[in-house]
Scaffold this motif. Structure first.
Motif, short mmCIF file in Angstrom:
data_model
loop_
_atom_site.label_atom_id
_atom_site.label_comp_id
_atom_site.label_asym_id
_atom_site.label_seq_id
_atom_site.Cartn_x
_atom_site.Cartn_y
_atom_site.Cartn_z
N UNK A 23 0.82 -1.22 0.00
CA UNK A 23 0.00 0.00 0.00
C UNK A 23 0.85 1.26 0.00
N UNK A 24 2.13 1.14 0.36
CA UNK A 24 3.03 2.28 0.25
C UNK A 24 3.25 2.69 -1.21
N UNK A 25 3.06 1.73 -2.13
CA UNK A 25 3.21 2.01 -3.56
C UNK A 25 2.00 2.71 -4.16
N UNK A 26 0.89 2.67 -3.47
CA UNK A 26 -0.33 3.26 -4.01
C UNK A 26 -0.25 4.78 -3.97
N UNK A 27 -0.87 5.44 -4.92
CA UNK A 27 -0.87 6.91 -4.92
C UNK A 27 -1.58 7.47 -3.68
N UNK A 28 -1.25 8.69 -3.35
CA UNK A 28 -1.81 9.30 -2.14
C UNK A 28 -3.33 9.34 -2.14
N UNK A 29 -3.94 9.45 -3.31
CA UNK A 29 -5.41 9.48 -3.36
C UNK A 29 -6.04 8.17 -2.88
N UNK A 30 -5.27 7.08 -2.88
CA UNK A 30 -5.79 5.78 -2.41
C UNK A 30 -5.42 5.51 -0.95
N UNK A 31 -4.58 6.33 -0.38
CA UNK A 31 -4.06 6.07 0.97
C UNK A 31 -5.15 6.07 2.05
N UNK A 32 -6.13 6.93 1.92
CA UNK A 32 -7.12 7.06 2.98
C UNK A 32 -8.38 6.28 2.70
N UNK A 81 -9.35 -5.06 -7.24
CA UNK A 81 -9.64 -3.67 -7.60
C UNK A 81 -8.32 -2.95 -7.90
N UNK A 82 -7.31 -3.18 -7.08
CA UNK A 82 -6.00 -2.56 -7.33
C UNK A 82 -5.45 -2.97 -8.69
N UNK A 83 -5.63 -4.22 -9.05
CA UNK A 83 -5.13 -4.68 -10.33
C UNK A 83 -5.77 -3.92 -11.49
N UNK A 84 -7.05 -3.65 -11.36
CA UNK A 84 -7.75 -2.91 -12.43
C UNK A 84 -7.39 -1.43 -12.44
N UNK A 85 -7.24 -0.86 -11.26
CA UNK A 85 -6.97 0.58 -11.18
C UNK A 85 -5.48 0.88 -11.40
N UNK A 86 -4.61 -0.01 -10.94
CA UNK A 86 -3.16 0.20 -11.03
C UNK A 86 -2.48 -1.00 -11.71
N UNK A 87 -2.75 -1.22 -13.00
CA UNK A 87 -2.18 -2.38 -13.69
C UNK A 87 -0.65 -2.38 -13.72
N UNK A 88 -0.05 -1.24 -13.52
CA UNK A 88 1.41 -1.17 -13.50
C UNK A 88 2.01 -1.90 -12.29
#
Length: 118
Positions: A23-32, A81-88
């Motif tokens: 989750x540290x790799x996720x963008x800040x908009x997904x943090x909360x 959901x992460x896979x679809x939103x952040x395929x990278x």
């Protein structure tokens, strides 16, 4: 047997640590939102295994293992959901899927073993 000796607990604790790192790799908009939800679900898995192990009855233990399994499925949904939103992040996500599947199989096996005791 102490919960700490259970391989399923050890692996689910490792998964929780890996989810925190992921989750540290996720963008800040997904943090909360997504990240916090994933962290809570991941922590719930080893926590419920431990709590069930500490109960005085096999029936209670089984109940908490089912709760852990439910948290695992919640986490799997969030990973999808992460896979679809952040395929990278697919490479990291694939490793998490593998860990989840291994823990799922172990939980099912442990539940079956405990049900035989009833």
């Amino acid at each position: 047997m102490s919960y700490r000796e259970l391989i399923v607990w050890q692996k689910s604790k490792r998964l929780a640590v890996n989810i925190y790192k992921f989750t540290d790799y996720l963008p800040s908009k997904a943090k909360f939102s997504l990240a916090e939800q994933m962290n809570r679900a991941a922590i719930s898995i080893p926590s419920n295994i431990a709590e069930g192990n500490g109960r005085n009855s096999t029936k209670d233990y089984i109940h908490f293992l089912y709760v852990a399994k439910g948290s695992l499925f919640e986490l799997l949904t969030q990973i999808e959901i992460c896979l679809e939103v952040y395929p990278e992040l697919q490479e990291l996500i694939e490793k998490l899927f593998y860990q989840c599947e291994e823990i799922r199989r172990m939980l099912i096996k442990l539940i079956k073993q405990l049900k035989l005791k009833l």
